[in-house]
Design an enzyme around this catalytic site. Structure first.
Site, PDB file in Angstrom:
ATOM      1  N   LYS A  83      51.353 -24.358 -60.042  1.00 31.63           N
ATOM      2  CA  LYS A  83      50.440 -25.641 -59.302  1.00 31.63           C
ATOM      3  C   LYS A  83      50.239 -26.557 -60.579  1.00 31.63           C
ATOM      4  O   LYS A  83      50.198 -27.804 -60.034  1.00 31.63           O
ATOM      5  CB  LYS A  83      49.309 -24.867 -58.522  1.00 31.63           C
ATOM      6  CG  LYS A  83      49.640 -23.989 -57.618  1.00 31.63           C
ATOM      7  CD  LYS A  83      50.261 -24.755 -56.219  1.00 31.63           C
ATOM      8  CE  LYS A  83      51.310 -24.073 -55.690  1.00 31.63           C
ATOM      9  NZ  LYS A  83      52.097 -24.616 -54.468  1.00 31.63           N
ATOM     10  N   SER A 101      49.994 -28.734 -53.830  1.00 32.41           N
ATOM     11  CA  SER A 101      49.615 -28.222 -54.694  1.00 32.41           C
ATOM     12  C   SER A 101      48.345 -27.382 -54.583  1.00 32.41           C
ATOM     13  O   SER A 101      48.008 -26.718 -53.459  1.00 32.41           O
ATOM     14  CB  SER A 101      49.400 -29.087 -55.751  1.00 32.41           C
ATOM     15  OG  SER A 101      49.107 -28.537 -57.052  1.00 32.41           O
ATOM     16  N   TYR A 140      50.359 -18.419 -61.138  1.00 32.93           N
ATOM     17  CA  TYR A 140      50.430 -19.100 -59.971  1.00 32.93           C
ATOM     18  C   TYR A 140      49.699 -20.370 -60.189  1.00 32.93           C
ATOM     19  O   TYR A 140      50.133 -21.554 -60.043  1.00 32.93           O
ATOM     20  CB  TYR A 140      49.615 -18.325 -58.551  1.00 32.93           C
ATOM     21  CG  TYR A 140      49.465 -19.064 -57.476  1.00 32.93           C
ATOM     22  CD1 TYR A 140      50.459 -19.620 -56.686  1.00 32.93           C
ATOM     23  CD2 TYR A 140      48.136 -19.468 -57.109  1.00 32.93           C
ATOM     24  CE1 TYR A 140      50.194 -20.351 -55.664  1.00 32.93           C
ATOM     25  CE2 TYR A 140      48.019 -20.313 -56.220  1.00 32.93           C
ATOM     26  CZ  TYR A 140      49.064 -20.772 -55.294  1.00 32.93           C
ATOM     27  OH  TYR A 140      48.870 -21.572 -54.277  1.00 32.93           O
TER      28      TYR A 140
END
Ligand SMILES: NC(=O)c1ccc[n+]([C@@H]2O[C@H](COP(=O)([O-])OP(=O)(O)OC[C@H]3O[C@@H](n4cnc5c(N)ncnc54)[C@H](OP(=O)(O)O)[C@@H]3O)[C@@H](O)[C@H]2O)c1
Length: 323
Positions: A204, A167, A200
């Site tokens: 995550k 992550s 993005y």
């Protein structure tokens, strides 16, 4: 994580160089033809793993990585295998998982493959925006398909197989308004310039929310599920022209090798890491965003897992029973 902590971590912390032997282990690293995945695979080869599977969408690039790792580590040519895996195709994921289920054992599934893109695109055959499709839906589809192998390896060999998800600390850099929508995954499929700039980080964040929801179901299975942040590192991640990432990397990035240490450390971490987040190679849930640790974060975990389960069941009925 605030800016000061970020700068401290990037500029003053060096993740420990991994030295624990991987002898006898079978390890899959997704997205290992480049960047952090490739350097993690190089560490595993140096540490004596018996089999390392480079799970890549570009076989030629995978073969080049294999050749490079073999040359630098002098590992036996039989150790590294290159297998096709395209996370933009459910069919490819299913074929990969079926093949991997025939492995005699699986010690580590390191789910590293991911994208950071500036371009909106719905993946054909998946029907979701590309970042969410690859970083979230497909990553968890593969994880859940591989659980039976990880669990049976735990029983048969008396080991603690790791399922490790790469992550990022940028999970904190999103407002994630979509979590309040009637259906979060549907909301993430609606193109909006404002929220796409946070896409993005949102992907995550979803990885962490989902991991925290799933981990309790794996208690007692022998499988350790954890997530990690490698810090900001040089790699090919900004190749699709994410200007913000490119800018940050220029000033603050770790070398790819240094960042990859955190992947290897998490993939070898003990049960203290189960369900948890590792930062700079250490279990550090306090580095999770305030949202993740809040009541709303817990509700969001529950909600996005319910929705993802429905998606996964529509891809392969019964698959969530693997949990
Ligand atoms: N670098 C950083 O600063 C940083 C920080 C935090 C977290 N991360 C995370 O670290 C992981 C690795 O990224 P990286 O920085 O090493 O970037 P990278 O060099 O771009 O590596 C990403 C890997 O994922 C693969 N991939 C992309 N789409 C795929 C697909 N559809 N199917 C299979 N594989 C696919 C890429 O393959 P191709 O070469 O074929 O595209 C590549 O091997 C990612 O999950 C990223 O989010 C990176």
């Amino acid at each position: 994580m605030g800016m000061l902590e970020f700068l401290y971590s990037q500029l003053l912390v060096t993740p420990v160089y991994p030295t624990t032997s991987c002898a006898g282990q079978t390890i899959i690293v997704t997205g290992s033809n480049s960047g952090l995945g490739k350097e993690a695979a190089r560490h595993f080869a140096r540490l004596g793993a018996s089999k390392i599977i480079l799970a890549v969408r570009n076989i030629k690039a995978g073969e080049a990585a294999k050749y490079d790792i073999e040359n630098t580590t002098r590992c036996n040519a039989a150790v590294i295998e290159v297998w096709p895996l395209d996370l933009a195709s459910y069919q490819s994921i299913k074929l990969f998982a079926t093949r991997a289920s025939d492995l005699p054992r699986l010690d580590i599934l390191l789910e590293n493959a991911g994208i950071a893109t500036h371009d909106w695109e719905i993946v054909q055959g998946i029907g979701h925006e590309r970042t969410i499709a690859i970083n979230v839906i497909s990553t968890f589809f593969l994880a859940i398909l591989m659980l039976p192998k990880l669990k049976s390896s735990a029983k048969e060999f008396g080991i603690q197989p790791r399922l490790t998800i790469v992550s990022s600390e940028v999970h904190a850099w999103t407002k994630f308004p979509e979590w309040k929508a009637p259906n979060t995954f549907d909301a993430l499929n609606k193109q909006s310039k404002t929220t796409f700039s946070e896409r993005y980080p949102t992907s995550k964040l979803l990885e962490i929310l989902l991991l925290r929801k799933i981990a309790p179901a794996l208690e007692g299975s022998g499988v350790i599920l954890n997530a990690l942040s490698p810090g900001l590192c040089h790699s090919e991640l900004a190749r699709e022209g994410n200007p913000f990432l490119t800018f940050l990397k220029f000033f603050f990035a770790r070398t790819t090798e240094m960042g990859s240490r955190t992947l290897v450390i998490a993939a070898m971490a003990g049960s203290e890491s189960h369900g948890n987040y590792m930062h700079n190679g250490k279990v550090e849930n306090t580095a999770l965003s305030p949202f993740v640790r809040s009541n709303d974060g817990e509700k969001a975990s529950e909600k996005v897992w319910d929705e993802l389960s429905t998606i996964l069941e529509s891809i392969q009925p019964g698959v969530t029973g693997n949990l």
